[in-house]
Design a protein around this motif. Sequence first.
Motif, PDB file in Angstrom:
ATOM      1  N   LEU A   1       0.824  -1.199   0.000  1.00  0.00           N
ATOM      2  CA  LEU A   1       0.000   0.000   0.000  1.00  0.00           C
ATOM      3  C   LEU A   1       0.864   1.258   0.000  1.00  0.00           C
ATOM      4  N   ASP A   2       0.358   2.318  -0.592  1.00  0.00           N
ATOM      5  CA  ASP A   2       0.984   3.630  -0.476  1.00  0.00           C
ATOM      6  C   ASP A   2      -0.100   4.657  -0.176  1.00  0.00           C
ATOM      7  N   SER A   3       0.285   5.917  -0.112  1.00  0.00           N
ATOM      8  CA  SER A   3      -0.658   6.945   0.321  1.00  0.00           C
ATOM      9  C   SER A   3      -1.833   7.091  -0.637  1.00  0.00           C
ATOM     10  N   ALA A   4      -1.601   6.926  -1.947  1.00  0.00           N
ATOM     11  CA  ALA A   4      -2.708   7.024  -2.905  1.00  0.00           C
ATOM     12  C   ALA A   4      -3.718   5.908  -2.664  1.00  0.00           C
ATOM     13  N   HIS A   5      -3.226   4.737  -2.311  1.00  0.00           N
ATOM     14  CA  HIS A   5      -4.130   3.627  -2.001  1.00  0.00           C
ATOM     15  C   HIS A   5      -4.966   3.938  -0.762  1.00  0.00           C
ATOM     16  N   ILE A   6      -4.322   4.545   0.232  1.00  0.00           N
ATOM     17  CA  ILE A   6      -5.042   4.870   1.466  1.00  0.00           C
ATOM     18  C   ILE A   6      -6.184   5.837   1.167  1.00  0.00           C
ATOM     19  N   VAL A   7      -5.909   6.842   0.341  1.00  0.00           N
ATOM     20  CA  VAL A   7      -6.958   7.805  -0.022  1.00  0.00           C
ATOM     21  C   VAL A   7      -8.108   7.095  -0.721  1.00  0.00           C
ATOM     22  N   LEU A   8      -7.783   6.245  -1.687  1.00  0.00           N
ATOM     23  CA  LEU A   8      -8.825   5.553  -2.443  1.00  0.00           C
ATOM     24  C   LEU A   8      -9.594   4.566  -1.580  1.00  0.00           C
ATOM     25  N   MET A   9      -8.928   3.906  -0.647  1.00  0.00           N
ATOM     26  CA  MET A   9      -9.623   2.984   0.247  1.00  0.00           C
ATOM     27  C   MET A   9     -10.648   3.733   1.086  1.00  0.00           C
ATOM     28  N   ASP A  10     -10.281   4.938   1.524  1.00  0.00           N
ATOM     29  CA  ASP A  10     -11.218   5.721   2.326  1.00  0.00           C
ATOM     30  C   ASP A  10     -12.406   6.173   1.473  1.00  0.00           C
ATOM     31  N   VAL A  11     -12.132   6.570   0.220  1.00  0.00           N
ATOM     32  CA  VAL A  11     -13.207   6.994  -0.676  1.00  0.00           C
ATOM     33  C   VAL A  11     -14.109   5.814  -1.023  1.00  0.00           C
ATOM     34  N   ALA A  12     -13.501   4.633  -1.210  1.00  0.00           N
ATOM     35  CA  ALA A  12     -14.265   3.452  -1.597  1.00  0.00           C
ATOM     36  C   ALA A  12     -14.884   2.733  -0.404  1.00  0.00           C
ATOM     37  N   ASN A  13     -14.756   3.311   0.784  1.00  0.00           N
ATOM     38  CA  ASN A  13     -15.324   2.718   2.007  1.00  0.00           C
ATOM     39  C   ASN A  13     -14.697   1.370   2.357  1.00  0.00           C
ATOM     40  N   ARG A  14     -13.459   1.179   1.974  1.00  0.00           N
ATOM     41  CA  ARG A  14     -12.748  -0.033   2.363  1.00  0.00           C
ATOM     42  C   ARG A  14     -12.043   0.222   3.694  1.00  0.00           C
ATOM     43  N   PRO A  15     -12.190  -0.641   4.680  1.00  0.00           N
ATOM     44  CA  PRO A  15     -11.498  -0.429   5.952  1.00  0.00           C
ATOM     45  C   PRO A  15      -9.985  -0.480   5.783  1.00  0.00           C
ATOM     46  N   ILE A  16      -9.319   0.536   6.258  1.00  0.00           N
ATOM     47  CA  ILE A  16      -7.864   0.647   6.134  1.00  0.00           C
ATOM     48  C   ILE A  16      -7.229  -0.140   7.278  1.00  0.00           C
ATOM     49  N   PRO A  17      -6.381  -1.121   6.972  1.00  0.00           N
ATOM     50  CA  PRO A  17      -5.820  -1.966   8.036  1.00  0.00           C
ATOM     51  C   PRO A  17      -4.741  -1.246   8.825  1.00  0.00           C
ATOM     52  N   LEU A  18      -4.445  -1.795   9.980  1.00  0.00           N
ATOM     53  CA  LEU A  18      -3.405  -1.223  10.830  1.00  0.00           C
ATOM     54  C   LEU A  18      -2.073  -1.153  10.090  1.00  0.00           C
ATOM     55  N   GLU A  19      -1.776  -2.183   9.294  1.00  0.00           N
ATOM     56  CA  GLU A  19      -0.514  -2.193   8.550  1.00  0.00           C
ATOM     57  C   GLU A  19      -0.437  -1.048   7.560  1.00  0.00           C
ATOM     58  N   GLY A  20      -1.601  -0.593   7.089  1.00  0.00           N
ATOM     59  CA  GLY A  20      -1.617   0.506   6.133  1.00  0.00           C
ATOM     60  C   GLY A  20      -1.101   1.808   6.718  1.00  0.00           C
ATOM     61  N   LEU A  21      -1.237   1.976   8.041  1.00  0.00           N
ATOM     62  CA  LEU A  21      -0.756   3.204   8.668  1.00  0.00           C
ATOM     63  C   LEU A  21       0.762   3.322   8.603  1.00  0.00           C
ATOM     64  N   ALA A  22       1.437   2.168   8.509  1.00  0.00           N
ATOM     65  CA  ALA A  22       2.902   2.179   8.516  1.00  0.00           C
ATOM     66  C   ALA A  22       3.471   2.858   7.279  1.00  0.00           C
ATOM     67  N   VAL A  23       2.707   2.934   6.182  1.00  0.00           N
ATOM     68  CA  VAL A  23       3.225   3.541   4.961  1.00  0.00           C
ATOM     69  C   VAL A  23       3.121   5.061   5.002  1.00  0.00           C
TER      70      VAL A  23
END
Length: 688
Positions: free
Chosen positions: A363-385
């Motif tokens: 995952l990278d920051s663009a993925h995090i933004v899109l996951m939030d827009v797409a209502n996908r729960p962002i995992p704890l591991e995603g915060l590390a990026v």
Amino acid sequence: MKRCQNKFDIFHQSLSGQSGLGQPGSRLALSVLMASVWLGAGLLPAAAQQGEPVNLLSIAPAPADSGQIAVNSPLDIDQAINKALAVDDAEQPKTNPTIIAKPADQAIDRPTELLPTGPQATEPPATETVETDLPTEASASQTAPNDGLGTNDVYSSAKIGRRNISDVGLAAIGVGDTGNSQLDSLIWRGTLARDAVFLLQKSAIASQSKAITELAYEVVARQSVPPSGANNVAANLVEARLAFLANGGRSSDLALLAAQLPEAEKWADWRRWLTEHYLMIRDDVAACSIVSRQITQTMDPFWHKSNVICQAVQGKTGGARFAADILAANGVDDPIFFGLVNDVLSNNLATPAELAKVDPAKLDSAHIVLMDVANRPIPLEGLAVLPKQMAETVIKLKFLGPDARMVSTFDGLNRGLITHRQAGKLWRSAEQENNDPQLALAQLGRQGDALTTALAWRALDADTKTDRLALVAKAVKAEINGGNGAVMLPLYAELVRNALVDEAVAANMRFDDLDVAPKMAFLLAINQPNDTTTLAAFAGNGEALKAAELLRGLSGDAVDTNVISALNMWHILPVLEAAGVAVDEQDWLDLVKNAPVSGQGFGGLPPLLLKAVTAAAEARHVAETVLLANWLLHDVALEKTNPADLAAVIRALDMIGQGDVAKAFAHEIIAAHLMRRLAAMIPDGTQS
């Protein structure tokens, strides 16, 4: 040809006669494909890859579609997060705000270094000839506090261009009002700019005093007259300020500063960060304003990925698909990104099986933004990026997974970015499965990290057993011993007050004068010493009432020596005296005869650094004193440090006009000693 392809440069390419596209049939096929793309037909990336790379810089943003994307954002999620982050009127924290930073080519920086006036005055050299006269009026939020300097006196002779900013103007960017009325615009007076850079680099750490750390962030973020010689090291000075705020996760202040930076290559990384920040907090207008300029100037995939997101969140389905197809056609290989874009544009909610396919390590920051827009729960591991400067930004993401919500909330609380009341609301809204309290406490004792701390509190918050306060005592002891006492004690005090609503629990506390009740009373006394009504409802509350009286003495400017004697806390006398708290005159020799005298084994602060703090304070170098104090206290436990040394820091803060912070620091010191006493009151290995 190869050189152009390797550099992702397609300005001088011709689609005909290259890569086999010179045949009439190929040209016709390509024309049909490109015509369908321009019509918003949404070609698949594979189809787009049949042609040569397309000139991204020559493509204007697609117009809005007639149909809007029905992006899923359930009102209950938005309302829950917004409500949790809303600040109660009775608990208004200091906020840093609120200059609204304009888009990069519209904002005008106001240099605040005193400029020469009079017949021989000259304007500071600008890097280019593009100049804009500064307005003579500013809103209250953009104007430094009135300290005797007129705004026009400071700004009158400067002319600054937004894209080509003078060194004076660059050094003077900042937040207009940080909320501390005891700071003025001359906080750097007497400090050389090169020394300021050194201090900013050395003190870019969180000290053991929340009050001093908060003051340091306000000093660094604040718009003020730059230190002497700032013209020569303006870029270094700004870089050091940004790094200081980034280390503390102060996303809001960083955004205000980054929005004022000139659009030079040197600040490109901060421009990218600012765009990601805006997208994550869903300030699409600000983010997409930056993106729309950048995509006409660069072929960096980051900006064109951001353009896809901008098109999507603005409801431009055809434009988003077109921009995504162009990225794929130019060889951008990011299946996670394209998959998330498809989910957003198709209004698909990912199934658990699909979510499991996403590798958090990729995952990278663009993925995090899109996951939030797409209502996908962002995992704890995603915060590390995400970088540390995103700490405040992350809290505002709507669709953090339960563990990610628990950890990001603790991080924000520990950094002073949110209040304890907000943290409690966010933890309750995380939909975390309630663990068995005993198991949660066992995990807390073994690991003691952010997640186990949050899970233990959440499990005890959900517990309804009559004897649950015995477990609260164990948790408080573990947190104090683990170094989280000051952070977590207010939250556990909230649990105690909530539990007292249960009449069975309240009855236990009224009659349990030897076990849990005295400990809970002592905890509440440290947290809210003025709430004597609640303290009176506990049996065995004698020490708690004394502790509350001691803490109240800090605000009342007087402490009865009988209270100090009853708590055997004579060692804090230097702290009380430095804070201006009067202590009754005593026959000290008589006290020595009748009271046991023993060494406390305190450690001293570094003598040279402590001397630098006091010397800076005596010279009234405000910012210098604050940064040195923050550096001085970064790795010391307040309850284990020589009170006489800490008293010297209190006096230094008072000398530079920070009396409120000096009092708050004294309160932290005494509370730290009382928390250590509370931990000693709770036996190991028992329920209490």
